[in-house]
Design an enzyme around this catalytic site. Structure first.
Site, mmCIF file in Angstrom:
data_model
loop_
_atom_site.group_PDB
_atom_site.id
_atom_site.type_symbol
_atom_site.label_atom_id
_atom_site.label_comp_id
_atom_site.label_asym_id
_atom_site.label_seq_id
_atom_site.Cartn_x
_atom_site.Cartn_y
_atom_site.Cartn_z
ATOM 1 N N ASP A 92 1.009 -1.393 -0.012
ATOM 2 C CA ASP A 92 0.044 0.055 -0.065
ATOM 3 C C ASP A 92 0.803 1.283 0.043
ATOM 4 O O ASP A 92 2.023 1.282 0.377
ATOM 5 C CB ASP A 92 -1.063 -0.031 1.325
ATOM 6 C CG ASP A 92 -0.104 -0.067 2.630
ATOM 7 O OD1 ASP A 92 0.880 -0.597 2.555
ATOM 8 O OD2 ASP A 92 -0.727 0.611 3.380
ATOM 9 N N GLU A 156 0.177 -1.429 5.828
ATOM 10 C CA GLU A 156 1.092 -0.945 6.756
ATOM 11 C C GLU A 156 1.022 0.654 6.915
ATOM 12 O O GLU A 156 1.507 1.201 7.956
ATOM 13 C CB GLU A 156 2.765 -1.101 6.104
ATOM 14 C CG GLU A 156 3.845 -0.808 6.831
ATOM 15 C CD GLU A 156 4.228 0.639 6.767
ATOM 16 O OE1 GLU A 156 5.274 0.977 7.575
ATOM 17 O OE2 GLU A 156 3.897 1.316 5.954
#
Length: 447
Positions: A92, A156
């Protein structure tokens, strides 16, 4: 006909080409994480899983929430009795506003030897380097000395509950035997001035203490005296927190960093001298001071305020949010100080909390990480580094895995790695990706 081997090591031409292609392709897969579950990493996870499978490496795709996909794979080593090594990267990225950029942030454009886009340094570049490296091993028929576990994670950039937190909590067996890990935020070129090139290698992270402050007061008319004003109470607490000067607290990693960086500037330090002035020393270190100045103490930065619904109505409730961070070993002091700064009228709680991390800098692993970087940039110096923020290493630490920040890039002057993290016009030179693959390949072959 076999492709020519790279003159700087066993990395082949295909791996160098693939790392650029993979970085660009992954950037084009928009995995923006806006928080609160607003993200979908699955297309990127499928991309890396397909390329692992093409190389004969069996990927496992795992989701806690549909679309929030993680990929884990294990490459068996030649010594089954050796400890395994975790190599992890997140899929991400943080949001990017196209109007602010010179190049569209999700174009993955390669222009004048540079790959542009969100994730170019945080951290689709490292995702691509790992993928290119292990595919090169497959072509060569190489097996590393110990098991390598690869993890591509979701989430994350928010809470990690759909990513490394989920993997550590629910799928710990996939990481059996892993004692150490490497990931983002380390081994990048830091130009310290006067021709001095440093490569900070992550060996610690401050803990995360995001706070929610709350005050209850007496609601009433805005025109009347009110000594029980919730807004006043929260505002006063926020002001005290924002103005607080935290004392210096040096961890082993930061002590080692200061000592080594000072020596490279021709300065001998005695950090055990009770009168030693660390801020005064940092003022003498020029640009290199930024590598340590945010990790010599705890911090608490107010970031959000919330109260009321009309200008002439005193609300009965007010809130604020604070981004707090604490050095390894500094959490008790953080608690006690926040209790004092908030005062009797304001309560606080952790909105999100993660542990601080500390990795040894006198270990054989750190020595090999340092040697791998300096082999490919002989005039540079690797130095210890504590990250001011945090990474997925915090979650994997719950499994007993010691984490190091090591995603190698050789960057020219003018490209500020730290400024590009979450910044506008994020980009990475093609040559830096090639350097990263060579260093990563060398380290993993000898780890």
């Amino acid at each position: 006909m076999a492709e020519a081997a790279d003159p700087l090591g066993p990395v082949d031409r295909q791996a160098l080409d693939e790392v650029v292609t993979f970085t660009s392709d992954l950037i084009r897969i928009d995995t923006t994480n806006r928080g609160g579950g607003d993200c979908r990493e699955r297309p990127a996870a499928e991309y890396v899983a397909e390329r692992l499978a093409d190389a004969g490496i069996e990927p496992t795709l795992l989701e806690r929430t549909p679309g929030r996909t993680n990929v884990v794979a294990r490459i068996p080593g030649t010594d089954p009795s050796a400890d395994a090594l975790l190599v992890h990267g997140h899929l991400d990225v943080v949001p990017a506003e196209p109007a602010d950029w010179s190049v569209h942030p999700f174009s993955g454009e390669v222009r004048d030897g540079v790959v542009w886009g969100r994730g170019a340094v945080d951290m689709k570049n490292m995702d691509a380097m790992v993928l290119a490296t292990v595919r090169g091993w497959a072509r060569e028929g190489f097996r590393p000395p110990r098991d390598i576990v690869i993890a591509y994670t979701a989430d994350e950039e928010d809470s990690a509950v759909d990513g490394s937190g989920f993997l550590a909590d629910r799928h710990a067996g996939l990481f059996e035997g892993c004692t150490e890990g490497i990931s983002e935020s380390g081994a990048f070129t830091f130009h310290a001035g006067q021709g001095l090139s440093l490569y900070p290698i992550g060996a610690g992270e401050r803990g995360t203490g995001w706070l929610k402050l709350s005050a209850e007061g007496r609601a009433g008319h805005g025109s009347k005296v009110n000594r029980e004003n919730a807004v006043t109470a929260v505002a006063a607490a926020v002001a005290r927190i924002g103005e607080h000067e935290w004392p210096v607290r040096l961890t082993p990693t930061v002590r080692a960093a200061i000592t080594e960086i000072a020596a490279l500037h021709g300065i001998t330090v005695d950090l055990d001298d009770p009168g030693f002035d660390v801020p005064q020393l940092l003022a003498k270190l020029g640009p290199a001071a930024t590598l340590v100045q945010n990790t010599i103490r705890n911090s608490s930065n107010p970031t959000m305020l919330g109260a009321g619904y009309k200008v002439n109505v005193i609300p009965g409730h007010a809130t604020a949010f604070v981004d707090g961070r604490f050095v390894p070993g500094g959490e008790d002091e953080f608690h006690e100080t926040l209790d004092r700064l908030t005062g009797p009228l304001v309560s606080w709680e952790f909105y999100h909390r993660e542990q601080a991390l500390l990795a040894p800098v006198d270990s054989p692993t750190y020595a090999r990480l340092r040697a791998a970087v300096e082999k490919f940039d002989p005039g540079a110096h690797a130095v210890p580094y504590c990250m001011s923020g945090g990474t997925d290493a915090k979650q994997f630490a719950k499994l007993g895995i010691t984490g190091y920040g090591f995603s190698p890039l050789k960057l020219p002057p003018g490209i500020d790695y730290q400024a590009l993290f979450h910044g506008v016009d994020e980009r990475v030179p093609v040559d830096a990706l090639h350097f990263g693959v060579r260093v990563l390949d060398h380290y993993l072959r000898t780890a």
